[in-house]
Structures are given as C-alpha cells and as structure tokens.
Write a protein that holds these residues in place. Structure first.
Motif, PDB file in Angstrom:
ATOM      1  N   ALA A  21       0.849  -1.191   0.000  1.00  0.00           N
ATOM      2  CA  ALA A  21       0.000   0.000   0.000  1.00  0.00           C
ATOM      3  C   ALA A  21       0.882   1.238   0.000  1.00  0.00           C
ATOM      4  CB  ALA A  21      -0.916   0.007   1.218  1.00  0.00           C
ATOM      5  N   GLY A  22       0.466   2.253  -0.703  1.00  0.00           N
ATOM      6  CA  GLY A  22       1.238   3.497  -0.724  1.00  0.00           C
ATOM      7  C   GLY A  22       0.800   4.394  -1.853  1.00  0.00           C
ATOM      8  N   CYS A  23       1.389   5.592  -1.909  1.00  0.00           N
ATOM      9  CA  CYS A  23       0.984   6.581  -2.906  1.00  0.00           C
ATOM     10  C   CYS A  23       2.037   6.771  -3.996  1.00  0.00           C
ATOM     11  CB  CYS A  23       0.659   7.915  -2.236  1.00  0.00           C
ATOM     12  SG  CYS A  23       2.050   8.644  -1.342  1.00  0.00           S
ATOM     13  N   GLU A  24       3.018   5.876  -4.078  1.00  0.00           N
ATOM     14  CA  GLU A  24       4.009   5.949  -5.147  1.00  0.00           C
ATOM     15  C   GLU A  24       3.347   5.568  -6.475  1.00  0.00           C
ATOM     16  OE1 GLU A  24       6.287   6.353  -7.724  1.00  0.00           O
ATOM     17  OE2 GLU A  24       7.519   6.679  -5.929  1.00  0.00           O
ATOM     18  N   PRO A  25       3.216   6.507  -7.423  1.00  0.00           N
ATOM     19  CA  PRO A  25       2.500   6.189  -8.662  1.00  0.00           C
ATOM     20  C   PRO A  25       3.132   5.055  -9.463  1.00  0.00           C
ATOM     21  CG  PRO A  25       2.781   8.572  -8.425  1.00  0.00           C
ATOM     22  CD  PRO A  25       3.622   7.930  -7.361  1.00  0.00           C
ATOM     23  N   ALA A  26       4.457   4.891  -9.370  1.00  0.00           N
ATOM     24  CA  ALA A  26       5.136   3.885 -10.183  1.00  0.00           C
ATOM     25  C   ALA A  26       4.965   2.469  -9.654  1.00  0.00           C
ATOM     26  CB  ALA A  26       6.623   4.217 -10.293  1.00  0.00           C
ATOM     27  N   HIS A  81      -3.541   1.935  -3.539  1.00  0.00           N
ATOM     28  CA  HIS A  81      -3.110   3.328  -3.464  1.00  0.00           C
ATOM     29  C   HIS A  81      -3.715   4.007  -2.233  1.00  0.00           C
ATOM     30  CE1 HIS A  81      -1.053   3.275  -7.301  1.00  0.00           C
ATOM     31  NE2 HIS A  81      -2.079   2.637  -7.810  1.00  0.00           N
ATOM     32  N   ALA A  82      -2.839   4.520  -1.368  1.00  0.00           N
ATOM     33  CA  ALA A  82      -3.269   5.168  -0.129  1.00  0.00           C
ATOM     34  C   ALA A  82      -2.130   6.023   0.394  1.00  0.00           C
ATOM     35  CB  ALA A  82      -3.668   4.130   0.918  1.00  0.00           C
ATOM     36  N   SER A  83      -2.440   6.924   1.300  1.00  0.00           N
ATOM     37  CA  SER A  83      -1.421   7.782   1.895  1.00  0.00           C
ATOM     38  C   SER A  83      -0.484   6.978   2.780  1.00  0.00           C
ATOM     39  CB  SER A  83      -2.082   8.890   2.722  1.00  0.00           C
ATOM     40  OG  SER A  83      -2.763   8.328   3.835  1.00  0.00           O
ATOM     41  N   SER A  84       0.654   7.588   3.125  1.00  0.00           N
ATOM     42  CA  SER A  84       1.641   6.904   3.960  1.00  0.00           C
ATOM     43  C   SER A  84       1.035   6.455   5.288  1.00  0.00           C
ATOM     44  CB  SER A  84       2.836   7.826   4.218  1.00  0.00           C
ATOM     45  OG  SER A  84       3.531   8.115   3.031  1.00  0.00           O
ATOM     46  N   GLY A  85       0.288   7.336   5.940  1.00  0.00           N
ATOM     47  CA  GLY A  85      -0.287   7.007   7.246  1.00  0.00           C
ATOM     48  C   GLY A  85      -1.285   5.881   7.174  1.00  0.00           C
ATOM     49  N   ARG A  86      -2.174   5.919   6.184  1.00  0.00           N
ATOM     50  CA  ARG A  86      -3.163   4.854   6.042  1.00  0.00           C
ATOM     51  C   ARG A  86      -2.496   3.539   5.661  1.00  0.00           C
ATOM     52  NH1 ARG A  86      -7.054   5.832   1.864  1.00  0.00           N
ATOM     53  NH2 ARG A  86      -8.544   4.482   2.959  1.00  0.00           N
ATOM     54  N   SER A  87      -1.440   3.618   4.866  1.00  0.00           N
ATOM     55  CA  SER A  87      -0.724   2.410   4.466  1.00  0.00           C
ATOM     56  C   SER A  87      -0.053   1.749   5.660  1.00  0.00           C
ATOM     57  CB  SER A  87       0.310   2.750   3.393  1.00  0.00           C
ATOM     58  OG  SER A  87      -0.312   3.288   2.243  1.00  0.00           O
ATOM     59  N   LEU A  88       0.565   2.547   6.522  1.00  0.00           N
ATOM     60  CA  LEU A  88       1.192   1.993   7.722  1.00  0.00           C
ATOM     61  C   LEU A  88       0.155   1.378   8.648  1.00  0.00           C
ATOM     62  CD1 LEU A  88       3.928   4.646   8.610  1.00  0.00           C
ATOM     63  CD2 LEU A  88       4.259   2.280   7.873  1.00  0.00           C
ATOM     64  N   ALA A  89      -1.022   1.982   8.725  1.00  0.00           N
ATOM     65  CA  ALA A  89      -2.090   1.408   9.549  1.00  0.00           C
ATOM     66  C   ALA A  89      -2.513   0.048   9.011  1.00  0.00           C
ATOM     67  CB  ALA A  89      -3.280   2.362   9.593  1.00  0.00           C
ATOM     68  N   ALA A  90      -2.522  -0.113   7.687  1.00  0.00           N
ATOM     69  CA  ALA A  90      -2.882  -1.402   7.096  1.00  0.00           C
ATOM     70  C   ALA A  90      -1.849  -2.468   7.435  1.00  0.00           C
ATOM     71  CB  ALA A  90      -3.034  -1.260   5.582  1.00  0.00           C
ATOM     72  N   VAL A  91      -0.564  -2.104   7.421  1.00  0.00           N
ATOM     73  CA  VAL A  91       0.484  -3.055   7.794  1.00  0.00           C
ATOM     74  C   VAL A  91       0.344  -3.438   9.260  1.00  0.00           C
ATOM     75  CG1 VAL A  91       2.982  -3.347   8.089  1.00  0.00           C
ATOM     76  CG2 VAL A  91       2.095  -2.296   6.009  1.00  0.00           C
ATOM     77  N   ALA A  92       0.108  -2.454  10.120  1.00  0.00           N
ATOM     78  CA  ALA A  92      -0.032  -2.729  11.545  1.00  0.00           C
ATOM     79  C   ALA A  92      -1.218  -3.640  11.834  1.00  0.00           C
ATOM     80  CB  ALA A  92      -0.181  -1.417  12.318  1.00  0.00           C
ATOM     81  N   ALA A  93      -2.273  -3.538  11.021  1.00  0.00           N
ATOM     82  CA  ALA A  93      -3.468  -4.362  11.216  1.00  0.00           C
ATOM     83  C   ALA A  93      -3.347  -5.728  10.566  1.00  0.00           C
ATOM     84  CB  ALA A  93      -4.684  -3.633  10.662  1.00  0.00           C
ATOM     85  N   GLY A  94      -2.207  -6.011   9.919  1.00  0.00           N
ATOM     86  CA  GLY A  94      -2.038  -7.291   9.250  1.00  0.00           C
ATOM     87  C   GLY A  94      -2.822  -7.402   7.964  1.00  0.00           C
ATOM     88  N   ALA A 101       3.296  -4.700   3.124  1.00  0.00           N
ATOM     89  CA  ALA A 101       4.270  -3.607   3.116  1.00  0.00           C
ATOM     90  C   ALA A 101       3.577  -2.292   2.819  1.00  0.00           C
ATOM     91  CB  ALA A 101       5.352  -3.877   2.072  1.00  0.00           C
ATOM     92  N   ALA A 102       4.251  -1.201   3.185  1.00  0.00           N
ATOM     93  CA  ALA A 102       3.754   0.146   2.919  1.00  0.00           C
ATOM     94  C   ALA A 102       4.881   0.977   2.319  1.00  0.00           C
ATOM     95  CB  ALA A 102       3.255   0.812   4.204  1.00  0.00           C
ATOM     96  N   VAL A 103       4.523   1.886   1.426  1.00  0.00           N
ATOM     97  CA  VAL A 103       5.467   2.872   0.921  1.00  0.00           C
ATOM     98  C   VAL A 103       5.254   4.161   1.707  1.00  0.00           C
ATOM     99  CG1 VAL A 103       6.162   4.265  -1.059  1.00  0.00           C
ATOM    100  CG2 VAL A 103       5.625   1.841  -1.353  1.00  0.00           C
ATOM    101  N   VAL A 104       6.344   4.646   2.293  1.00  0.00           N
ATOM    102  CA  VAL A 104       6.299   5.817   3.166  1.00  0.00           C
ATOM    103  C   VAL A 104       7.269   6.856   2.613  1.00  0.00           C
ATOM    104  CG1 VAL A 104       6.694   6.639   5.521  1.00  0.00           C
ATOM    105  CG2 VAL A 104       5.768   4.342   5.136  1.00  0.00           C
ATOM    106  N   HIS A 105       6.881   8.126   2.650  1.00  0.00           N
ATOM    107  CA  HIS A 105       7.810   9.156   2.176  1.00  0.00           C
ATOM    108  C   HIS A 105       7.745  10.390   3.063  1.00  0.00           C
ATOM    109  CE1 HIS A 105       4.827  11.916   0.242  1.00  0.00           C
ATOM    110  NE2 HIS A 105       4.132  10.799   0.040  1.00  0.00           N
ATOM    111  N   HIS A 159      11.716  14.445  -0.869  1.00  0.00           N
ATOM    112  CA  HIS A 159      11.300  13.369   0.022  1.00  0.00           C
ATOM    113  C   HIS A 159      12.059  12.080  -0.274  1.00  0.00           C
ATOM    114  CE1 HIS A 159       7.174  14.898   1.641  1.00  0.00           C
ATOM    115  NE2 HIS A 159       8.128  15.818   1.709  1.00  0.00           N
ATOM    116  N   VAL A 160      12.399  11.380   0.806  1.00  0.00           N
ATOM    117  CA  VAL A 160      12.914  10.023   0.715  1.00  0.00           C
ATOM    118  C   VAL A 160      11.709   9.089   0.622  1.00  0.00           C
ATOM    119  CG1 VAL A 160      14.245   8.233   1.885  1.00  0.00           C
ATOM    120  CG2 VAL A 160      14.920  10.627   2.103  1.00  0.00           C
ATOM    121  N   VAL A 161      11.753   8.141  -0.313  1.00  0.00           N
ATOM    122  CA  VAL A 161      10.662   7.186  -0.505  1.00  0.00           C
ATOM    123  C   VAL A 161      11.175   5.810  -0.099  1.00  0.00           C
ATOM    124  CG1 VAL A 161       8.941   6.290  -2.108  1.00  0.00           C
ATOM    125  CG2 VAL A 161       9.920   8.577  -2.464  1.00  0.00           C
TER     126      VAL A 161
END
Length: 349
Positions: A141-146, A166-179, A183-187, A300-302
C-alpha cells in the motif's frame, strides 16, 4: 461464492507461518516429524496432508489445525484499508492473503486508459471470486505512482504477484499494523519520516520532490493558505499534505486550504490538468506526466516498509527486483523527477 476454499490456500498459510519463524522447509519438517518433500508438497498445494501430518505441522507452527487447514468462512474477507466504505454491488476488486487474513481492495483503472483484471466483484455477501482468480500475491500500500508500473512488470499469478493499493503513507502503515498489507510505501523529508514500528524492515526506493503542479503561473502561497483558490490536496496522514502544511507555515500563510481531497499524486495532477483546480499537491514526475509546470517544496525520501514476517515472501523479492530492473528504472528516469541512487538498498538506521 464469496469465501470459498481454494486449493493452495492452506499451503500458503503453512508457508507464511514458516517464514514468520524464519525456518527453512527442512527445519519445519524436522520440528513436525515429516519429510521435507511433504512440506514442499503441502506448501505448493500439490498435497493435502494426512490428519496426523496436519496435527504435527500445526503443533510445530504453534497454531491449531483449523487455523491452517479449515476452509475460510463467509466473513473472512476484510478491506485492506479499515476505513474503506462498502462498495457498490458489482465493483471489481483485488483480493489477496496477508498471513491469516484475506483482504480486498476496490480495483480502479490500471493506468487511466484501460480496465484492470479483477480477482472478484462485490456482492451482497462480500467479495465473490471470479473464475481463475488468484489470491496469492504481495500486498503493498502506498501513494508511489510507479508501483503500478512495477506490478505490471511482475508475474500475473502466484506468490510473486504484486497487489497495489493506493493510499497515503499514514493509512498504508495502519494497514500493515493491522495485518492487512505486507508492506507500505512511506515518504517524507530525510530525517523526518514517521517513527519506525517494531518489527518493520525498510528499503529505499527513490527520492523525489513534492510540491505544486500548476498550468502557467503558480498561485501564491498566501492565496492557497487563505482558501482563495481551489487546490487538490491529500488526507491529513499523507506525506505530501504534511509538506503543504510545513510550506505554508514557513511562509507565514494560514492553513485554510480549500479544494477536493484526492486519492493520490496522479489524481491531483490530472485534476489540475483538467482545469478543475488552480493547482495540485503532487510530485514532479506526476506533474510532468500530464504536461504541467511544477514548483518544488521539499525533497522526500521514498521507502518500502515491510512487516518482518514477510521479508522472505516471494513478492518482496519480486518487488525490489522489478523496481530496480533496467526496464522500470529506464522509464522512471524518462519520467524525470526520480533520483534512484540507493534504490533497493536496506535502510539500517
């Protein structure tokens, strides 16, 4: 029918639990008192274990036989994003397994110009699997278009399949935490990424600038902050939205931004190109893809943040290999705005 049992689902559960313990097939076989060939056959879906073997495998993996081998019920599917609303009947879905969880996500157009291949459609009883559907894969999950480009270059079936949500960094990390995602893409700016949760391993993907896409002259920050112009922006958990707020604060502008909240960088750029807003918060590459001007604010670091249990998942290596492949790298460089130095390297600090 939604939730029907598919051959190989139990084998994938065995495999994921084994990898979570960081065991080889030989180590699991020794712990369970079965042959390595039996473990391999069960994991690949070629063999249904005997009652005795099933009991031994479950005991070695620290779970019940039912958790490994029972057919899933009607209610086992969950959305990747916990805040996802109930889709309309007939909505195409991507479906995959993350550990013991079966998850779904609405499937939009794959590239903005054509239809994507669905695994299921939403019915009154939840996801209804389509004939030939694959529920294997690696959910990122993440917002990296590529990410969509990498998924298109990856295998279409099997555990190496990439399922992109496709989701924001915060929502993507929440999905990983919830199992619900592997993986999540964070920037974010270097040194200012969110705190790294325990049990997460990181790899760098790229670096790119975040800023404002616009057609012609950019609206002033004072106009943006005062809500005098419409700006396509993101949800509060998005790294690009936080960049907007930091930029406004540094300029002494208010933060009363008005305009639509969009789902990702490409959506923001496309809405701007269509003249629906005066500008959109996005990346340089997304702006360039639709012929817009771009005013950078932050670099930003991705990074790819992976639940440690799934570091050895076949989809994990597929994602990194595909991302760093000459085919994908060349297209990212052609788009512009991507710095790929360090791409694919594990982040140790």
């Amino acid at each position: 029918m939604a939730g029907r049992y598919l051959p190989g689902m139990a084998g994938e559960r065995v495999r994921e639990r084994r990898l979570g313990l960081r065991w080889s097939q030989e180590e699991l076989a020794a712990a369970a008192g079965v042959s390595r060939q039996s473990v391999a056959a069960v994991e690949s879906g070629r063999q249904v274990p005997s009652v005795t073997a099933a009991i031994r495998l479950a005991a070695a993996l620290g779970c019940s036989v039912e958790e490994l081998f029972a057919p899933p019920g009607q209610d086992v599917y969950a959305p990747v994003m916990a805040d996802e609303g109930r889709p309309e009947v007939g909505t195409p879905l991507a479906v995959a397994r993350v550990g013991d969880n079966q998850v779904w996500a609405p499937l939009g157009e794959s590239d903005g110009h054509g239809f994507a291949l669905a695994d299921a459609v939403w019915s009154d009883r939840g996801p209804q699997l389509l004939d030939g559907a694959s529920v294997d894969g690696f959910v990122v999950a993440g917002c990296e278009p590529a990410l969509g480009m990498a998924a298109a270059a990856a295998p279409g079936r099997g555990p190496g399949r990439l399922v992109v949500v496709h989701a924001s960094s915060g929502r993507s990390l929440a999905a990983v935490a919830a199992g619900r995602a592997h993986a999540a893409v964070v920037h974010g700016p270097a040194g200012e990424l969110p705190p790294v949760p325990e049990g997460v391993v990181r790899w760098e993907l790229a670096r790119w600038p975040v800023g404002l896409a616009h057609d012609g002259s950019a609206p002033a920050l004072s106009e943006i902050g005062a809500g005098q112009v419409l700006i396509a922006h993101r949800d509060p958990q998005a790294g690009s939205q936080q960049a907007l707020l930091r930029t406004l604060a540094a300029a002494g502008a208010p933060d009363h931004v008005t305009g639509p909240v969009v789902s990702g960088h490409l959506a923001s750029a496309r809405m701007t190109a269509a003249g629906q807003v005066a500008g959109g918060i996005t990346t340089a590459a997304a702006a360039a893809s639709v012929g817009l001007d771009f005013s950078p604010w932050e670099e930003h670091v991705v990074q790819l943040w992976v639940d440690r249990r799934f570091v050895e998942h076949p989809g994990m290596s597929t994602l990194l290999q595909t991302w760093c492949s000459p085919r994908v790298s060349a297209q990212l460089r052609r788009l512009g705005g991507y710095t790929l130095t360090g791409a694919g390297q594990e982040v140790n600090a």
